[in-house]
Structures are given as structure tokens and as C-alpha cells.
Design a protein around this motif. Structure first.
Motif, PDB file in Angstrom:
ATOM      1  N   TYR A   1       0.823  -1.204   0.000  1.00  0.00           N
ATOM      2  CA  TYR A   1       0.000   0.000   0.000  1.00  0.00           C
ATOM      3  C   TYR A   1       0.862   1.260   0.000  1.00  0.00           C
ATOM      4  O   TYR A   1       0.582   2.228  -0.715  1.00  0.00           O
ATOM      5  N   THR A   2       1.936   1.232   0.783  1.00  0.00           N
ATOM      6  CA  THR A   2       2.848   2.386   0.804  1.00  0.00           C
ATOM      7  C   THR A   2       3.468   2.595  -0.564  1.00  0.00           C
ATOM      8  O   THR A   2       3.695   3.725  -1.000  1.00  0.00           O
TER       9      THR A   2
ATOM     10  N   ARG B   1       1.224   4.681  -2.609  1.00  0.00           N
ATOM     11  CA  ARG B   1       1.333   6.105  -2.253  1.00  0.00           C
ATOM     12  C   ARG B   1       2.588   6.727  -2.870  1.00  0.00           C
ATOM     13  O   ARG B   1       2.543   7.820  -3.432  1.00  0.00           O
TER      14      ARG B   1
ATOM     15  N   TYR C   1       2.250   7.083  -6.580  1.00  0.00           N
ATOM     16  CA  TYR C   1       1.383   8.227  -6.879  1.00  0.00           C
ATOM     17  C   TYR C   1       2.206   9.520  -6.876  1.00  0.00           C
ATOM     18  O   TYR C   1       2.085  10.362  -7.775  1.00  0.00           O
ATOM     19  N   GLN C   2       3.071   9.661  -5.875  1.00  0.00           N
ATOM     20  CA  GLN C   2       3.949  10.828  -5.815  1.00  0.00           C
ATOM     21  C   GLN C   2       4.947  10.830  -6.967  1.00  0.00           C
ATOM     22  O   GLN C   2       5.221  11.873  -7.568  1.00  0.00           O
TER      23      GLN C   2
ATOM     24  N   SER D   1     -10.012   3.685  -1.144  1.00  0.00           N
ATOM     25  CA  SER D   1      -8.839   4.178  -0.421  1.00  0.00           C
ATOM     26  C   SER D   1      -8.575   5.639  -0.763  1.00  0.00           C
ATOM     27  O   SER D   1      -9.345   6.302  -1.450  1.00  0.00           O
ATOM     28  N   TYR D   2      -7.436   6.111  -0.302  1.00  0.00           N
ATOM     29  CA  TYR D   2      -6.963   7.461  -0.592  1.00  0.00           C
ATOM     30  C   TYR D   2      -6.841   7.682  -2.099  1.00  0.00           C
ATOM     31  O   TYR D   2      -6.967   8.804  -2.578  1.00  0.00           O
ATOM     32  N   PHE D   3      -6.650   6.604  -2.844  1.00  0.00           N
ATOM     33  CA  PHE D   3      -6.428   6.697  -4.280  1.00  0.00           C
ATOM     34  C   PHE D   3      -7.688   6.356  -5.071  1.00  0.00           C
ATOM     35  O   PHE D   3      -7.606   5.784  -6.147  1.00  0.00           O
TER      36      PHE D   3
ATOM     37  N   ARG E   1      -9.777  11.080  -6.875  1.00  0.00           N
ATOM     38  CA  ARG E   1      -8.424  11.628  -6.879  1.00  0.00           C
ATOM     39  C   ARG E   1      -7.649  11.194  -8.116  1.00  0.00           C
ATOM     40  O   ARG E   1      -6.970  11.995  -8.756  1.00  0.00           O
TER      41      ARG E   1
END
Length: 741
Positions: free
Chosen positions: A68-69, A72, A75-76, A106-108, A112
Motif C-alpha cells: 500500500y505504501t 502512495r 502516486y507521488q 482508499s486514498y487513491f 483523486r
């Protein structure tokens, strides 16, 4: 390395008593060390504008990340690849995350990721067309003709994704704006846009002008750079205007294009020594030593916060086509983030002084960078007296300008900051350290506390009193969102308008933004003013944007309506590039009597570079003009700050045209020679000159228009200057451009 202000006289004196290297050699050695330190500080992961450093940091993090990290981090990384200009890699990563089964909820999630991916495709279309197949019409709003995309793949995919997003939520101004732009790039606007998503033009014109034409590519002047500065000035005193540009990254070199007086330019960047100087968001020109050759001041560190402790550079014009850095020797060495400064003779001693607006964050002690004020010592050196004068403001300064707003013979300072505005009145002490008073509230300028950027003094209504433009830079959402809101007819709380303050002639100003037709969301950065049609009324051109890639809004041009306000002419002038607009230069580069516009385009990120533009004035009006070059004797040599008043008879009535000698807006440029339109008048009844510094007033009667002249302080002769009219398009079409290595 922590830099402080150095005493130039002490530095030189120390060198004289040593048997080792000369003062200049020691200064060069010290400067090399300073530059190395600045580059090292710039090349780390904290610098959000250094893509390579950020990718190196993220790649290292990715090696030990869980699943999962890793999403993230990728994505960056996708965002950084966009910023770097590797659009294919960015699209690949965004799509990879988008298709990952763990993303849902999720955050993604879709809200987004999909807009990011859709815009990546839109940016792909820009890169594959506007950059790889650049034309004079690329990215000019509204996009048409040569600006249409030959490779439709990027925009087509963006349209597909934007319509999916809008199907779920059609009331998204930014998505609708970008969708309409995507259709426009394919020649399908407005008819091909689904009616429920169609946006009408949010920039209606109230006036029309004949279209300008971008000839930068023809002349090989289309520098593909990031945000930076532009100077148009005659650096070798041959009567023909040269062009100098800069870009803000510490690895981006300056460029110097010499006007060959035959319709071509020669790239003298390396031969002049200017290509050795890098990393300037803004540059301006002066004659600090009164030798008759225009020098260059290089400003660095703007917007970079704790990483912006970069030195400015004073580049001495040697008069032989080369420039030498004299920053240390002159006493101007310091290290603060800045992009703005103003040169003027503030103590009326015949030598120009320097005010620098630095960027402070007062809430953090280590980020306090007081403004600087350097008095000219008349021997090639300066002394910082800002604290003594109580003008060492600690604000996030984005623009400074100077003029005599109250006509008392002393130059005042206006400061534009992200926390409000300040008017500093010069109380006048001849030949000594001047005293200033903060009259912001007294002058009626304290009402607006919002962020502001580009600014300048100018007499827009020709009443003999200097007015003020200061451009609001307040925004809470993307500029695409703002453009979409306007097109959808929604009211806006924050407009990003250019505030116009009319001088009342009694020490106060009145905000006439609304009645002047300027209550519009412009979000100006680089901007300046000039007279596009030689009617004698000053017009304005605003470079727009911010670092965000999706800030696709046009640069804006406004024509002066006879001193009553301003009318938008962006569409008809064909100057509304959707790319980031930075320094703007008004100048008659081809000596045909009307002012052209050279503009630095491009954003802050490496992948957001864009070719500069040279918009040639079509010159198809019947108005007359005169170009006046002033040379000071007791006043400063470049006559900076001197004032002109032209009396002309037009339509049976006497009218007056006022001009100050200055270098243009705070993030813009103009040559010191005054290029003045006089409308339909066939003779200039009188030219009145108030020489700044000496106070001498001279008057010249019955001067013929449509000529270049030189006037020397104290002489009663108006000297004609014979200059050729240049045909850039005819000779430039043969790619007649010289490279000197």
C-alpha cells in the motif's frame, strides 16, 4: 555558507595591502564557492522544483515499502514525472495505480486518480503538439488554425476520461473547463462539445484590435525555458534593441540576443559571458555607474523559501559586448529569496540607488529576510541603509516599483506583498540618506489586505499624476476551477483582479477597479504596460498562472479606453497563450514606430518549459509617434526617473501625454528610451522634460513626429537619430540567424 552584506570598500582596501591575488580575482574565487554552496542546497529532496532530487528520494523509499505504501509513493512519483516532463511514465504509473485492486475506497479512489490521469493525457497532447510541433498559434486561446493538435491521441483520451468524471458529477467547474479546452485542441469546440458540458467564453471582448503575430520561432528567439525574466534594451548603444532572458532554475543559463540591425539577431550568450549566469526568476537593467552602458541586475531565490538564500548578481556592461559580475566589489552581495527590485535616484544626487524587496515569512525567525535599500556611493559601490531608513520591511514581497506619486520631486516606493501593500513616501534629503514615511493608510491604499504580485506606477489617464496597478494573487482553488466558475456564470468571492488606484492629486488614491472594467479573474504574474496602438494611452498585458500544470488560463491584454478604463482585447489580438505567462517586455524591436511584445512563457517545473513569444505589432493604425532617448548630465546618465510631458493638438483640442523614464512593471520590461504614441496629432507642440536629480526643466517647441530623437540634458537641440526599419518576417523566414559560440 551564511552570507551577509559585505563592505565593498573594505574588501578592495584589504586586497590592496596584499601581495596575492587582486580584488577581482578574490571576488571571483569567493563567488565560485558561493555558487557551489547554493547548488548543493538546491539539489536535495526538499526542493519541490528539483525533479531529479525528489525522484531519487522517492526511489529510495520505494525499495523498503509495503504494497500500500508503494502505491502512495508511486502516486507521488507519477506527479514528479509529470513535473519532470516524462508524461508517458506519469501516465503509466497513474494507470497502474488506477487499475490496482486495493485502490477502491482508499486514498487513491476515483475522485483523486481519474482527474490526475485525465490531465496527464491532456498534457500529453500539449507535449506532442504544442511543444514537439510548435507553431505561432500553439496554445493561443481560443485554439484554432495552426494551434489545433495534429496528433489527437492525448486530447481524445482526456475527453473520454473527463466525460466519465462528469457523468458522475457534472457540476465540477475545473473538469468542465479542461474538457472544453480538450475539445478546442481538436477543432471540435463548440459544436462537438456535449451541450450539457459546454462552456461559453468567460473572457468576452469589449473592443477589438488587429491580430499580433508570434515571430519568435522565425527569428530563433523562442527560448524553451521555465519561468524567468526579459530585458529589451540597447546594450551596445547602436540604436537597436537587444533581448536578454533568464530562467529561474540554478541550472538555467541566461541568453543574450544581439539585434543585427538587418532583421536578424545573433546569439551572443556565450561570447558576452551571460550564459555563465543562471537561476534568475527576474532581471532588470540600469546604469549604476553612469558610464552610458546599460548594466543588468539578476534576482534569485524567489518562491523557494528556506532554499532561496541565493545571491543576486550585478553584471557590469563592459562596453565591448561582454559583462562582468561585480556583485562583491559593489557591496551588493547578500543572500535572500527575491525576484523584485527597483532602481531610481532616491536622494537626487545624480546616481541611481537600489531597493530590493525580499520574501519573508515573519512567523519563522530563520525565514525573515528584510528588504534592502542600497545608496549609491558614486564610486561603483553601494551601502545598505534599509534599517537606518526604517524601510527594512519583513513581508513576503512580490513586487516593488518607484515613482514620484505626489509630484514633490522625490521618488517614492510602492511595495506589493502576499500580506498587503505599502506606500513609502520619500520626504527628501538631497544628496544624503533619504527618509521615508509609511503613508499607506493615509493614501487610502490599506483597504485591501489580500495577496498581490506584479505592480507598477503609470499615468493611465494622462492627468500628470502617477496611478498604481497592483495585481491580486489570492486563490484557494485551481485557476482552472476559477475559469470554469466564470464560464458557468457562478459568482466568485476571490477574483484575482488587477486593482487600479487612480491618483487623486492630493496624496490619496481611489480604487476604481470596477468602473475601469478590471473586476476580472486575471491572476497576473509577469505583466507590464505600453501603448499597442500609438493613441497615447497606456495599455496593459498580463501574464497569468501559477505552478500548477492545470492552470490553463489565457494571458490577457487590455486596451486603454481614452483614460476612462480598459477594454479586453485578448481574443482579437491573438496573444492569449494558455501557457504560464512571466516577464513581459513592451518595445519597438523593429523600429517601425509601434511597440511589440516579447514574453517569457513557461512554468516552474522542468516539464512545464515553453517557448518564448515575440508578438509583432501589426501597426495598421494611422496614429503618429515619437521615440525619445534622454541622456543625463547632472542627472543620472540613463535619465531614470525623468518625466516627459507632450502637448499635442488632436481633433481641435490640446491634450497632454505624460511619461516617466523607467524599466516597466515589477515583473516586466521596457527600454529606457520612451516610445510614445501621439494619436492623430501631426506635430508635437511642446516636449517638456523634468530631469530627475538636477531638477532642470527644458521645453522644446514644434517637434516633428514619427522619428527617433536624442536629447541631452542642458542642450537646446533635439537630435534626430537615423535608424532603419527592420523586416523581421521577410529576412527571418530564411532562418537568417547567427550562432556565435
Amino acid at each position: 555558507m551564511k552570507l551577509t552584506n559585505f563592505s565593498a570598500s573594505a574588501f578592495i582596501a584589504l586586497a590592496m595591502f596584499s601581495c596575492g591575488p587582486s580584488a577581482d580575482e578574490k571576488a571571483a574565487t569567493q563567488m565560485k564557492s558561493i555558487i557551489a554552496t547554493e547548488l548543493a542546497a538546491d539539489n536535495n529532496g526538499e526542493n519541490i522544483f528539483n525533479s531529479d532530487a525528489r525522484l531519487a528520494y522517492l526511489d529510495a523509499e520505494l525499495k523498503s515499502a509495503d504494497a500500500y505504501t508503494a502505491l502512495r509513493i508511486n502516486y507521488q512519483r507519477a506527479s514528479v514525472f509529470m513535473e519532470k516532463g516524462d508524461i508517458n511514465k506519469a501516465v503509466e504509473l497513474y494507470y497502474q495505480i488506477h487499475m490496482d485492486s486495493t485502490v477502491k475506497g482508499s486514498y487513491f479512489d476515483l475522485t483523486r486518480l481519474e482527474p490526475e490521469l485525465a490531465f496527464a493525457y491532456l498534457r500529453m497532447g500539449e507535449v506532442n503538439n504544442c511543444l514537439s510541433n510548435h507553431t505561432a498559434e500553439s496554445c493561443i486561446y481560443p485554439i484554432q488554425g495552426g494551434g489545433l493538435h495534429k496528433d489527437p491521441a492525448g486530447s481524445s483520451k482526456a475527453i473520454e476520461m473527463y466525460e466519465k468524471i462528469l457523468a458522475r458529477n457534472p457540476d465540477q467547474p475545473d473538469i468542465r473547463w479542461l474538457l472544453n479546452i480538450a475539445y478546442m485542441t481538436l477543432g471540435k469546440y463548440p459544436d462537438g462539445v456535449p451541450k450539457k458540458y459546454l462552456l461559453l467564453n468567460p473572457y468576452p471582448e469589449t473592443d477589438k484590435v488587429i491580430p499580433f503575430e508570434d515571430v519568435a520561432a522565425i527569428l530563433k528567439l523562442n527560448v524553451n525555458d521555465r519561468a524567468g525574466g526579459v530585458i529589451t534594451e540597447d546594450f551596445d548603444n547602436d540604436g537597436y534593441l537587444d533581448i536578454v532572458t533568464s530562467a529561474w532554475d540554478l541550472r538555467d543559463p541566461m541568453h543574450y540576443f544581439h539585434n543585427n540591425a538587418d532583421g536578424t539577431f545573433t546569439d551572443l550568450s556565450k561570447k558576452s559571458g551571460l550564459s555563465a549566469f543562471t537561476g534568475s526568476l527576474n532581471i532588470n537593467h540600469t546604469d549604476y555607474n553612469n558610464d552610458g552602458f546599460k548594466d543588468i541586475f539578476v534576482l534569485r531565490g524567489g518562491w523557494k523559501g528556506r532554499l532561496g538564500n541565493n545571491h543576486n548578481s550585478l553584471l557590469k556592461n563592459n562596453g565591448d559586448g561582454t559583462f562582468t559580475e561585480v556583485t562583491i566589489q559593489s557591496g551588493l552581495l547578500s543572500a535572500h529569496p527575491t525576484q523584485t527590485a527597483t532602481w531610481n535616484d532616491f536622494n537626487n544626487d545624480g546616481w541611481v540607488d537600489l531597493f530590493i524587496g525580499n520574501e519573508s515569512m515573519p512567523e519563522e525567525a530563520q525565514l525573515r529576510h528584510p528588504c534592502e535599500f542600497y545608496i549609491n556611493n558614486q564610486n561603483g559601490t553601494f551601502t545598505n541603509v534599509a534599517a537606518e531608513m526604517k524601510v527594512d520591511l519583513t513581508r513576503f514581497v512580490k513586487g516593488v516599483t518607484s515613482a514620484d506619486y505626489d509630484n514633490d520631486g522625490w521618488k517614492d516606493i510602492f511595495v506589493s506583498t502576499m500580506e498587503g501593500r505599502f506606500l513609502l513616501r520619500n520626504k527628501g534629503i538631497k544628496g544624503k540618506i533619504p527618509a521615508f514615511e509609511n503613508v499607506t493608510k493615509k493614501a487610502g491604499l490599506a483597504e485591501e489586505k489580500n495577496s498581490s504580485f506584479a505592480t507598477w506606477f503609470f499615468d493611465f489617464d494622462n492627468d500628470g499624476w502617477q496611478d498604481i496597478i497592483v495585481c491580486d494573487y489570492s486563490f484557494k482553488k485551481t485557476l482552472a476551477f476559477t475559469a470554469g466558475e466564470e464560464a458557468m456564470g457562478k459568482s466568485l468571492v476571490i477574483k484575482g483582479q488587477p486593482f487600479l488606484y487612480r491618483n487623486n492629486g492630493n496624496g490619496t488614491f481611489k480604487n476604481i477597479t470596477n468602473e475601469a472594467g478590471l473586476f476580472k479573474s486575471v491572476f497576473a504574474m509577469g505583466s507590464s504596460f505600453g501603448d499597442i496602438d500609438n493613441d497615447g494611452w497606456l495599455d496593459m498585458f498580463f501574464g497569468t498562472g501559477n505552478p500548477n500544470f492545470d492552470s490553463l488560463i489565457p494571458n490577457r491584454m487590455f486596451r486603454n479606453n481614452g483614460g476612462n478604463g480598459f477594454n479586453e482585447v485578448t481574443r482579437s489580438a491573438r496573444v492569449g497563450s494558455l501557457q504560464k505567462g512571466h516577464s513581459v517586455a513592451f518595445a519597438d524591436l523593429d523600429n517601425d514606430g509601434d511597440q511589440d511584445i516579447y514574453m517569457d512563457l513557461g512554468g516552474a517545473y522542468e516539464g512545464d518549459a515553453f517557448p518564448s513569444a515575440l508578438y509583432m505589432n501589426p501597426g495598421q493604425n494611422k496614429n503618429n509617434w515619437i521615440s525619445i532617448n534622454l541622456e543625463g548630465i547632472k542627472s543620472n546618465k540613463a535619465a531614470i526617473g525623468s518625466q516627459l510631458k507632450l502637448s499635442v493638438m488632436e481633433a481641435g483640442k490640446m491634450r497632454y501625454i505624460y511619461r516617466d523614464v523607467n524599466s516597466g512593471g515589477s515583473f516586466g520590461s521596457a527600454p529606457f528610451r520612451r516610445e510614445i504614441g501621439i494619436g492623430a496629432a501631426t506635430v508635437i507642440n511642446e516636449i517638456e522634460i523634468k530631469w530627475h536629480g538636477s531638477g532642470l526643466v527644458q521645453k522644446f517647441k514644434n517637434v516633428k513626429p514619427n522619428q527617433f530623437v536624442k536629447i541631452t540634458e542642458g542642450s537646446d537641440v533635439v537630435n534626430p537619430v537615423k535608424l532603419k526599419t527592420l523586416n523581421f518576417k521577410k529576412l527571418g523566414a530564411k532562418a537568417h540567424h547567427h550562432m556565435v559560440m
